[in-house]
Design a protein around this motif. Structure first.
Motif, PDB file in Angstrom:
ATOM      1  N   GLU A   1       6.022   7.755  -6.865  1.00  0.00           N
ATOM      2  CA  GLU A   1       4.789   8.076  -6.134  1.00  0.00           C
ATOM      3  C   GLU A   1       3.709   7.008  -6.283  1.00  0.00           C
ATOM      4  O   GLU A   1       2.657   7.087  -5.665  1.00  0.00           O
ATOM      5  N   THR A   2       3.959   6.014  -7.102  1.00  0.00           N
ATOM      6  CA  THR A   2       2.987   4.941  -7.318  1.00  0.00           C
ATOM      7  C   THR A   2       2.973   3.996  -6.113  1.00  0.00           C
ATOM      8  O   THR A   2       4.029   3.653  -5.577  1.00  0.00           O
ATOM      9  N   ALA A   3       1.752   3.598  -5.708  1.00  0.00           N
ATOM     10  CA  ALA A   3       1.673   2.566  -4.660  1.00  0.00           C
ATOM     11  C   ALA A   3       2.295   1.295  -5.213  1.00  0.00           C
ATOM     12  O   ALA A   3       2.051   0.921  -6.361  1.00  0.00           O
TER      13      ALA A   3
ATOM     14  N   ASP B   1       0.808  -1.220   0.000  1.00  0.00           N
ATOM     15  CA  ASP B   1       0.000   0.000   0.000  1.00  0.00           C
ATOM     16  C   ASP B   1       0.840   1.269   0.000  1.00  0.00           C
ATOM     17  O   ASP B   1       0.323   2.357  -0.230  1.00  0.00           O
ATOM     18  N   LEU B   2       2.119   1.145   0.285  1.00  0.00           N
ATOM     19  CA  LEU B   2       2.975   2.327   0.367  1.00  0.00           C
ATOM     20  C   LEU B   2       3.555   2.665  -1.001  1.00  0.00           C
ATOM     21  O   LEU B   2       3.786   1.784  -1.820  1.00  0.00           O
ATOM     22  N   PRO B   3       3.788   3.977  -1.229  1.00  0.00           N
ATOM     23  CA  PRO B   3       4.418   4.374  -2.483  1.00  0.00           C
ATOM     24  C   PRO B   3       5.812   3.753  -2.621  1.00  0.00           C
ATOM     25  O   PRO B   3       6.447   3.400  -1.625  1.00  0.00           O
TER      26      PRO B   3
ATOM     27  N   ARG C   1      12.683   4.080   1.169  1.00  0.00           N
ATOM     28  CA  ARG C   1      13.132   4.716   2.416  1.00  0.00           C
ATOM     29  C   ARG C   1      13.208   3.707   3.549  1.00  0.00           C
ATOM     30  O   ARG C   1      14.143   3.710   4.344  1.00  0.00           O
ATOM     31  N   ILE C   2      12.161   2.868   3.637  1.00  0.00           N
ATOM     32  CA  ILE C   2      12.142   1.861   4.712  1.00  0.00           C
ATOM     33  C   ILE C   2      13.328   0.919   4.554  1.00  0.00           C
ATOM     34  O   ILE C   2      13.999   0.572   5.536  1.00  0.00           O
ATOM     35  N   ALA C   3      13.602   0.554   3.299  1.00  0.00           N
ATOM     36  CA  ALA C   3      14.755  -0.331   3.045  1.00  0.00           C
ATOM     37  C   ALA C   3      16.051   0.354   3.468  1.00  0.00           C
ATOM     38  O   ALA C   3      16.937  -0.276   4.056  1.00  0.00           O
ATOM     39  N   ALA C   4      16.138   1.667   3.192  1.00  0.00           N
ATOM     40  CA  ALA C   4      17.354   2.409   3.546  1.00  0.00           C
ATOM     41  C   ALA C   4      17.506   2.514   5.062  1.00  0.00           C
ATOM     42  O   ALA C   4      18.603   2.366   5.600  1.00  0.00           O
TER      43      ALA C   4
END
Ligand SMILES: Nc1ncnc2c1ncn2[C@@H]1O[C@H](COP(=O)(O)OP(=O)(O)OP(=O)(O)O)[C@@H](O)[C@H]1O
Ligand SMILES: [Mg+2]
Length: 253
Positions: A143-145, A92-94, A100-103
């Motif tokens: 910006e795409t989910a 559900d996240l862009p 960013r979460i991976a980073a």
């Protein structure tokens, strides 16, 4: 000393020996493909290395240290990442948020520890996320989910997430499975670019022989859990045991 070494690695499921005394030595910088008929034990071998499965017998050594009893997250911290056939995406996240979460996870070793810490307190996260997305060609889709990406792009995002951890060893299990010819070509280009840009060591499980022969320094052939041949692509192409394993439906007993 090899980067990754397995010795006598064995996995039994009840009566079935899926991986049978495998001795592997992967040198730093080497690109190795693992091939073999359906049920040969390729996925099981990868899952033993990532510690998603417990081995029955044998030893796994990375950088000269035993990782045989590590937890899966410790494997990642040591520098081994797996891409594809993993649910590493938050649908559900862009795309950018996934990167960013991976980073952040890469920075922390494991995002479990500090997931809710404010992002601004991690300098360089936005830059790292952008670099990741540019390297896998997804910056324009940031910006795409994630769930709305075409299948091939989802796979690229997974690869980006695996690369964000800056692994030394990247494991890939059938990256082109289920892809259209266009997506397959794009993925092969991506693997080629990983090979050149990142200078990564990788182990690739792949059924498409054209891909295997193109991207590998060395090919390891598994049949019924055993290594029946290994060598450079030209030797494997000519190998009679390999041809027999494929033509003879070597997956069945
Ligand atoms: N969790 C499990 N429980 C029992 N048997 C299993 C399990 N996982 C795999 N096997 C068996 O182990 C053998 C090796 O399976 P594995 O998935 O490693 O093969 P593979 O080489 O990856 O095949 P494919 O090319 O079809 O992906 C098969 O006979 C399979 O049925
Ligand atoms: Mg498999």
């Amino acid at each position: 000393m090899a980067l990754l070494e397995t010795s006598g690695l064995t996995k039994r499921f009840n009566g079935l020996t899926a991986v049978d005394g495998v001795d592997l030595a992967i040198e730093a910088g080497e690109r190795v493909s693992v091939i073999g008929p359906n049920g040969a034990g390729k996925t099981t071998l990868i899952s033993l290395i990532t510690r998603q499965l417990d081995r029955t017998e044998g030893e796994i050594v990375f950088h000269g240290e035993s990782i045989t009893d590590d937890a899966p997250h410790e494997i990642v911290q040591r520098g081994i990442s797996k891409s594809f056939q993993t649910a590493s995406i938050f649908p559900d996240l862009p795309v950018e948020e996934n990167a960013r979460i991976a980073a952040i996870a890469a920075e922390n070793g494991s995002f479990r520890f500090d997931f809710f810490r404010h992002e601004q307190s991690y300098p360089g996260i936005a830059d790292a996320a952008r670099e990741t997305l540019q390297s896998v060609g997804l910056w324009d889709q940031r910006e795409t989910a994630a769930k709305n990406l075409p299948y091939g792009d989802k796979r690229r995002l997974e690869l980006g997430i695996a690369l964000a951890a800056e692994p030394e060893l990247l494991l890939m299990d059938e990256p082109t499975a289920g892809m259209s010819p266009e997506e397959t070509n794009a993925t092969v280009e991506l693997i080629e670019s990983v090979k050149e840009e990142f200078g990564l060591t990788f182990v690739l499980v792949e059924h498409d022989m054209e891909i295997v022969f193109n991207v590998s320094d060395r090919i390891v052939v598994l049949n019924r859990g055993r290594v029946i041949a290994e060598g450079p692509p030209d030797d494997i192409r000519e190998n009679e045991d390999v041809q027999a394993a494929y033509l003879g439906g070597g997956g069945e007993a």
